[in-house]
Motif scaffolding. Structure first.
Motif, PDB file in Angstrom:
ATOM      1  N   HIS A  69       0.537  -0.795  -0.064  1.00 53.05           N
ATOM      2  CA  HIS A  69      -0.290   0.101  -0.051  1.00 53.05           C
ATOM      3  C   HIS A  69       1.217   1.511  -0.082  1.00 53.05           C
ATOM      4  N   CYS A  70       1.644   1.468   0.688  1.00 54.84           N
ATOM      5  CA  CYS A  70       3.135   2.612   0.407  1.00 54.84           C
ATOM      6  C   CYS A  70       4.363   2.286   0.449  1.00 54.84           C
ATOM      7  N   SER A  71       5.180   3.106   0.095  1.00 57.38           N
ATOM      8  CA  SER A  71       6.273   2.614  -0.551  1.00 57.38           C
ATOM      9  C   SER A  71       7.684   1.764   0.471  1.00 57.38           C
ATOM     10  N   SER A  72       6.427   1.474   2.081  1.00 55.31           N
ATOM     11  CA  SER A  72       7.336   1.310   3.137  1.00 55.31           C
ATOM     12  C   SER A  72       7.598  -0.235   2.871  1.00 55.31           C
ATOM     13  N   VAL A  73       6.574  -0.764   2.400  1.00 62.73           N
ATOM     14  CA  VAL A  73       6.095  -2.374   1.229  1.00 62.73           C
ATOM     15  C   VAL A  73       6.865  -2.762   2.587  1.00 62.73           C
ATOM     16  N   CYS A  74       6.479  -3.256   3.951  1.00 64.95           N
ATOM     17  CA  CYS A  74       6.206  -3.505   5.430  1.00 64.95           C
ATOM     18  C   CYS A  74       6.343  -5.151   5.538  1.00 64.95           C
ATOM     19  N   ALA A  75       7.045  -5.939   6.013  1.00 69.76           N
ATOM     20  CA  ALA A  75       6.903  -7.222   5.633  1.00 69.76           C
ATOM     21  C   ALA A  75       5.927  -8.327   6.682  1.00 69.76           C
ATOM     22  N   LEU A  76       5.343  -8.914   6.053  1.00 69.07           N
ATOM     23  CA  LEU A  76       4.428  -9.294   6.847  1.00 69.07           C
ATOM     24  C   LEU A  76       4.132 -10.808   6.776  1.00 69.07           C
ATOM     25  N   GLU A  77       3.117 -11.498   6.724  1.00 69.15           N
ATOM     26  CA  GLU A  77       2.164 -12.639   6.716  1.00 69.15           C
ATOM     27  C   GLU A  77       0.748 -12.501   6.151  1.00 69.15           C
ATOM     28  N   TYR A  78       0.071 -13.379   4.864  1.00 68.99           N
ATOM     29  CA  TYR A  78      -0.827 -13.674   5.258  1.00 68.99           C
ATOM     30  C   TYR A  78      -1.636 -14.705   6.304  1.00 68.99           C
ATOM     31  N   GLU A  79      -2.381 -14.736   6.524  1.00 73.68           N
ATOM     32  CA  GLU A  79      -3.042 -16.529   7.193  1.00 73.68           C
ATOM     33  C   GLU A  79      -4.634 -16.222   6.476  1.00 73.68           C
ATOM     34  N   VAL A  80      -4.226 -17.787   5.497  1.00 68.36           N
ATOM     35  CA  VAL A  80      -4.904 -18.016   4.222  1.00 68.36           C
ATOM     36  C   VAL A  80      -5.523 -19.015   4.631  1.00 68.36           C
ATOM     37  N   LYS A  81      -6.621 -19.288   4.429  1.00 67.10           N
ATOM     38  CA  LYS A  81      -7.461 -20.162   4.376  1.00 67.10           C
ATOM     39  C   LYS A  81      -8.556 -20.636   2.884  1.00 67.10           C
ATOM     40  N   GLU A  82      -8.841 -21.947   3.839  1.00 62.13           N
ATOM     41  CA  GLU A  82     -10.168 -22.124   2.544  1.00 62.13           C
ATOM     42  C   GLU A  82     -11.287 -21.276   2.732  1.00 62.13           C
ATOM     43  N   VAL A  83     -12.021 -20.706   2.039  1.00 54.60           N
ATOM     44  CA  VAL A  83     -13.287 -20.044   1.710  1.00 54.60           C
ATOM     45  C   VAL A  83     -14.281 -20.902   2.760  1.00 54.60           C
ATOM     46  N   GLY A  84     -15.655 -20.669   3.091  1.00 54.71           N
ATOM     47  CA  GLY A  84     -16.090 -20.841   3.533  1.00 54.71           C
ATOM     48  C   GLY A  84     -17.014 -21.814   3.398  1.00 54.71           C
ATOM     49  N   ILE A  85     -18.001 -22.385   3.992  1.00 57.22           N
ATOM     50  CA  ILE A  85     -19.219 -23.627   3.941  1.00 57.22           C
ATOM     51  C   ILE A  85     -20.416 -22.962   3.118  1.00 57.22           C
ATOM     52  N   GLY A  86     -20.765 -23.582   2.303  1.00 53.55           N
ATOM     53  CA  GLY A  86     -21.324 -23.223   1.385  1.00 53.55           C
ATOM     54  C   GLY A  86     -21.015 -21.991   0.188  1.00 53.55           C
ATOM     55  N   SER A  87     -19.987 -21.489   0.267  1.00 51.93           N
ATOM     56  CA  SER A  87     -19.763 -21.138  -1.142  1.00 51.93           C
ATOM     57  C   SER A  87     -19.406 -21.763  -1.990  1.00 51.93           C
ATOM     58  N   THR A  88     -19.902 -21.159  -2.948  1.00 53.95           N
ATOM     59  CA  THR A  88     -20.203 -22.532  -4.626  1.00 53.95           C
ATOM     60  C   THR A  88     -18.362 -22.145  -5.447  1.00 53.95           C
ATOM     61  N   PHE A  89     -17.541 -21.293  -4.626  1.00 55.93           N
ATOM     62  CA  PHE A  89     -16.059 -21.592  -5.611  1.00 55.93           C
ATOM     63  C   PHE A  89     -15.821 -22.392  -5.286  1.00 55.93           C
ATOM     64  N   LYS A  90     -14.221 -22.890  -5.174  1.00 50.35           N
ATOM     65  CA  LYS A  90     -13.656 -23.139  -4.381  1.00 50.35           C
ATOM     66  C   LYS A  90     -11.813 -22.167  -4.184  1.00 50.35           C
ATOM     67  N   ASP A  91     -11.508 -21.668  -3.156  1.00 49.18           N
ATOM     68  CA  ASP A  91     -11.244 -20.754  -3.332  1.00 49.18           C
ATOM     69  C   ASP A  91     -10.272 -20.643  -1.696  1.00 49.18           C
ATOM     70  N   LYS A  92      -9.389 -19.453  -1.654  1.00 48.56           N
ATOM     71  CA  LYS A  92      -8.644 -19.232  -0.754  1.00 48.56           C
ATOM     72  C   LYS A  92      -9.580 -18.125  -0.230  1.00 48.56           C
ATOM     73  N   GLU A  93      -9.268 -17.775   0.872  1.00 50.73           N
ATOM     74  CA  GLU A  93      -9.286 -16.441   1.445  1.00 50.73           C
ATOM     75  C   GLU A  93      -8.879 -15.807   3.030  1.00 50.73           C
ATOM     76  N   ILE A  94      -8.030 -14.541   2.879  1.00 46.35           N
ATOM     77  CA  ILE A  94      -7.626 -14.421   3.351  1.00 46.35           C
ATOM     78  C   ILE A  94      -8.251 -13.837   4.947  1.00 46.35           C
ATOM     79  N   TYR A  95      -8.227 -14.269   5.854  1.00 44.40           N
ATOM     80  CA  TYR A  95      -8.236 -14.519   7.571  1.00 44.40           C
ATOM     81  C   TYR A  95      -8.014 -13.937   7.817  1.00 44.40           C
TER      82      TYR A  95
END
Lengths: 205, 743
Positions: free
Chosen positions: B221-247
């Motif tokens: 988002h800005c020029s500092s480009v900070c280190a981070l970790e995305y914490e990812v899991k499958e999208v919830g029950i009932g979703s029509t597409f099988k994909d991941k989501e950042i929690y």
């Protein structure tokens, strides 16, 4: 067989005995003799006689499934049930996610959120019965005895991935309040001497 | 100076200013702590870090005690274990035993240490207090879980510098409270909380930590480009597409920081289910007929390389006004300073003892600059002078001196800084320029008094590490070239380190990699920018592109480092590399270009997979590589300063709310600031408008309609007009004199 007898694993003091079965013949002549005796002994007619005798007695032991079903043991692991608390009828599941974690076939998925009372609320819960191997780990790990294995072993579906929902598994509320919900005494349930094992923490002040 | 001593019989060497704990951590020797946070000064409240010193009675605290030569320290003994066990028993007094439903889900320091010190039963209890859980925007606080380690207040005061969180004292009743108006919703307190007391309101109880897969990446988002970790899991029950989501987004909170945009502005991905062949064919057609490519600086180095490659192959004009302004500024700066890049990094600012910022809205433009300044103030008692046309109320705790100048007079202010701070031995060389400065005229026009410079000068005495931070107001200033030359002069001939904040995420990278042009010729093609055919990562263009959290690549950060970016989420559509493949720049993946970035501009030929992304035991960040900053021959000198233009009447300043940077942060559901015009009572009176009214005005040829909101924190006739919801950043000067009309 009573439960005490069943749980007693001391073989020496019970009425176990060795069945006297003659050894199988090893020589060729011995095998010929066995074949001859089996052929001419008329054992076939013994069997036919038993069948005929039982048929005319009209005392048939065959269970008339699906009209009648055999009772299953408490440790039988069939389709899961979600228990409620007695009297209040509140769902027992606290949403800790241990069943989801321990599930070795990865078939449990739960969704939780913060409810208005700042408690964890389970919003959605499914078990993919197409993947479930009914190992019973979920029931064993559950700290609240909320998920248990029920006796319903019939799960027919038109597709392999047959899901079961939280609401399907949950004890009906009236059953919980009227006290007709059956307490689970199978896999992972509280054992009769649990009171002695609990370490009390002093909270008196 | 080094101090030789032993820990557990092992010879170690301590540096000056290090505590025993720091040496132990650096050497990989474990000492348990509960309240210690490496990025703040130790508050020594937990007493878990006690160690034994040979031939000394009692224990000492390793977190705030420096080692002395030759001492022999033991970190483990039966006495120490017993001491620590007792501390843990006290920490556990009345702590709820509901770990199963705690938001921390096992990532809990209290739980770890309780198990480590074998507290199997609780011997103490106290009368439980009635407490209320609280919610402050993105953070929620549960006082029942709080162990009063004071980490949250420490980061809020020392790292963020907003002093929002404080302890409401009262013995066992004490709890944390929040001066909510000072809170900038950065979530630093959430990241350092060792238990589940401070939690993210949005994430709280939605997933257990063990269900989430951590993907190390960088914030875009800005020029500092900070280190981070995305914490990812499958999208919830009932979703029509099988994909991941950042929690959620987490980071290495012991050593590093994130602002609100990084921590909460993560869900801006562009969900595409399949490759849209038709749109792709149209895009290729558009590329074949296009004459110019219009793009923003929120792209990776590799994409910039592709665009430059396409320019060389097919002769496109590359249009990016904001990066072009920065590129020109850096070119003029280089011509005097003799370096291709500025000299300071965020670490320089963290370790400085004297800082001046000029032409930057410090709270909003780059949060890490603000964090670094707060740390400098806290650690080195730095003197911070903020030069800007209006006082920024949010950083009042950090700033020692506000210097207010007239809008448009940045050139004059910088000239006076040159006059004051150019080292005496070099004054002769630039006597022509320095003599041409008419101090009286400049002071009059900038309305910065001579006594303010005297104060600046007085506090600079005996300071060893001064830093000058230059912001985005200057790049688009009409006299930007001369300003840049003066900045170069200060870099070369004064003891100041200079930081020139890149105005957008990868402005520095784009300005190094791409040859940018001025004039756009139709038909044009836009990459996240308006044009005849638009490739968009927001999903509203003619062809979908992956957003920055769905891409692999590198970014060039404010620290002049090339840092890796990993894909947090999968992307199923076409990427820019697919287009490049058709147009003759062959590659299998985008990251094949990482090693081809121009070495002449300071990049190294390191492959993407060889870029490091980790921390060492002592907290040093090892990420990517540093750009080469070769010394060049300096030839130019600043020229006389131009007449200073006056801005009268209603002036608006392009400035976004904190944590709101662009349309991507706007898409993120937790960043809720709306695009409204914010001004003072004085501004409202002058423009004859009231709070809540819809007003219209024109900036850089564009007519904008916004709701006006009165703010008691602002003074003067400058109102803040956000541009995060605009398609692209305006290339004009950030201040505009406008005529405001009610709708």
């Amino acid at each position: 067989m009573s439960l005490e007898q069943f749980q007693d694993r001391n073989v020496a003091e019970q009425n176990y005995f060795h069945v006297d079965i003659p050894d199988y013949p090893t020589t060729g002549w011995g095998k010929v003799k066995r074949a001859a005796s089996r052929t001419f002994k008329g054992e076939l007619f013994v069997g036919l006689w038993v069948v005929f005798r039982e048929m005319i007695k009209f005392d048939i032991h065959t269970v008339q499934y699906p009209k009648e079903k055999l009772p299953v043991g408490p440790r039988y692991r069939a389709v899961h049930e979600m228990q409620r608390l007695f009297e209040s009828g509140t769902e027992r599941c606290i949403g800790c996610g241990l069943c989801e974690k321990i599930c070795i076939s990865n078939c449990i998925r739960m969704e939780t959120k913060l409810d208005e009372n700042s408690r964890k609320l389970v919003t959605d819960y499914t078990i993919n019965l197409g993947r479930c191997i009914f190992c019973g780990y979920c029931a064993e790990v559950c700290p609240e005895l909320a998920i248990v294995h029920g006796p319903r072993y019939e799960n027919v579906s038109d597709q392999r991935a047959h899901f079961t929902d939280f609401s399907d598994m949950l004890t009906p509320i009236d059953a919980a309040i009227s006290g007709t919900q059956k307490e689970f005494d199978g896999f992972g349930a509280v054992t009769p001497h649990e009171d002695e094992r609990v370490k009390t923490t002093p909270l008196a002040y | 100076m080094s101090i030789n001593f032993t820990i557990n019989g092992r010879e170690v060497i301590g540096k000056k200013g290090e505590s025993i704990l720091e040496v132990a951590r650096r050497e990989g020797i474990y000492i348990p702590t509960m309240c210690y946070l490496a990025k703040t000064t130790p508050n020594a409240s937990c007493r878990m870090c006690v160690v034994e010193v040979k031939d000394m009675d009692g224990f000492i605290l390793s977190c705030n005690t420096p080692p002395t030569k030759g001492v022999s320290i033991t970190t483990n003994s039966d006495d120490l274990f017993h001491e620590r066990q007792n501390i843990m028993k006290l920490y556990n007094v009345n702590h709820p035993l509901q770990c199963g439903v705690c938001d921390k889900s096992g990532e809990c320091d209290l739980q770890n240490k309780t198990l480590e010190f074998q507290v199997a039963q609780q011997d103490f209890a106290t009368k439980e207090q009635k407490r209320k859980p609280k919610k402050w925007g993105v953070l929620s606080y549960d006082p029942y879980l709080c162990i009063m380690c004071e980490k949250c207040t420490a980061v809020c005061n020392q790292v963020v510098g907003s002093e929002a969180l404080y302890i409401k004292p009262g013995g066992y009743k004490s709890e944390i409270d929040n001066h909510f108006t000072k809170c900038i919703q950065c979530g630093e307190c959430i990241s350092v909380c060792p238990v589940g007391a401070m939690a993210s309101s949005d994430f709280k109880y939605t997933a257990n930590a063990w269900e989430l897969k951590k993907i190390p990446s960088a914030c875009a988002h800005c020029s500092s480009v900070c280190a981070l970790e995305y914490e990812v899991k499958e999208v919830g029950i009932g979703s029509t597409f099988k994909d991941k989501e950042i929690y959620r987004v987490t980071n290495e909170a012991d050593h590093d920081s994130l602002c609100g945009a990084g921590r909460f502005g993560y869900d801006y991905e562009n969900r595409v289910t399949c490759k849209d062949k038709e749109a792709f064919a149209k895009a290729i057609g558009a590329f074949e007929s296009a004459k110019s490519i219009h793009f923003t600086s929120m792209i990776s180095n590799e994409e910039a390389y592709i665009l430059q490659g396409l320019k060389e192959k097919h002769g496109y004009k590359l249009i990016n006004a904001e990066a072009k302004a920065y590129q020109n500024f850096m070119k003029a700066y280089t011509s005097v300073s003799g370096c291709t890049l500025y000299s300071a990094t965020l670490d320089t600012i963290r370790n400085c003892d004297y800082a001046i910022t000029l032409g930057s809205a410090v709270s909003q433009d780059n949060p890490m600059i603000r964090f670094a300044l707060a740390q400098a103030v806290n650690n080195n008692r730095a003197y911070v002078s903020v030069m800007h046309p209006f006082e920024d109320d949010m950083i009042r705790n950090i700033v020692s001196q506000y210097v207010k100048y007239e809008v448009g007079s940045e050139e004059g202010v910088l000239a006076l800084l040159c006059e004051n701070f150019i080292a005496d031995e070099h004054r002769k060389t630039f006597s022509k320029f320095l003599d041409s400065l008419d101090e009286g005229y400049i002071c009059g026009e900038t309305s910065v008094g001579e006594e303010e410079f005297e104060t600046l000068n007085r506090y600079k005495n005996r300071k060893k590490a001064p830093v000058l931070i230059l912001g985005a107001d200057l790049f688009t200033h009409p006299e930007a070239e001369n300003i840049a030359r003066m900045a170069g002069l200060l870099d070369r001939y004064s003891d100041f380190d200079i930081m020139i904040i890149p105005s957008n995420t990868n402005t520095l990278g784009v300005s190094l990699i791409c040859d940018l042009d001025d004039e756009m010729t139709a038909p044009s093609l836009g990459y996240n920018a308006p044009a005849n055919f638009v490739l968009s990562a927001l999903g509203d263009g003619d062809l979908d592109m992956p957003a920055m959290n769905q891409q692999e690549g590198t970014l060039t950060s404010i620290d002049k480092e090339v840092v890796p970016l990993n894909a947090g989420l999968p992307y199923h559509g076409y990427e820019l590399s697919d287009i490049a493949n058709v147009l003759g720049l062959t590659c299998k993946h985008l990251i094949d270009f990482t090693c081809k970035l121009p070495t002449a501009k300071g990049y190294s030929s390191v492959a993407f997979d060889d870029l490091d992304n980790c921390y060492l035991n002592d907290g040093t960040q090892v990420r990517g590589y540093k750009l080469d900053n070769p010394k060049l021959k300096a030839s130019e000198s600043p020229s006389e300063i131009a007449d200073i233009r006056e801005f009268n009447g209603s002036v608006i300043y392009n400035c976004n709310p904190i944590s709101q940077f662009n349309r991507f942060t706007d898409k993120a559901h937790q960043i809720i600031d709306k695009a409204i015009l914010i001004g003072s009572q004085q501004f409202a009176d002058a423009a004859k408008i009231k709070s809540g009214e819809q007003v219209t005005f024109s900036v850089d040829g564009q007519t904008i309609t916004r709701k006006f909101k009165l703010s008691s924190k602002l003074k003067g006739t400058v109102a803040l007009n956000p541009d995060f919801d605009m398609f692209e950043k305006s290339a004009a000067y950030r201040y505009t004199q406008v005529k405001i009309e009610r709708v």
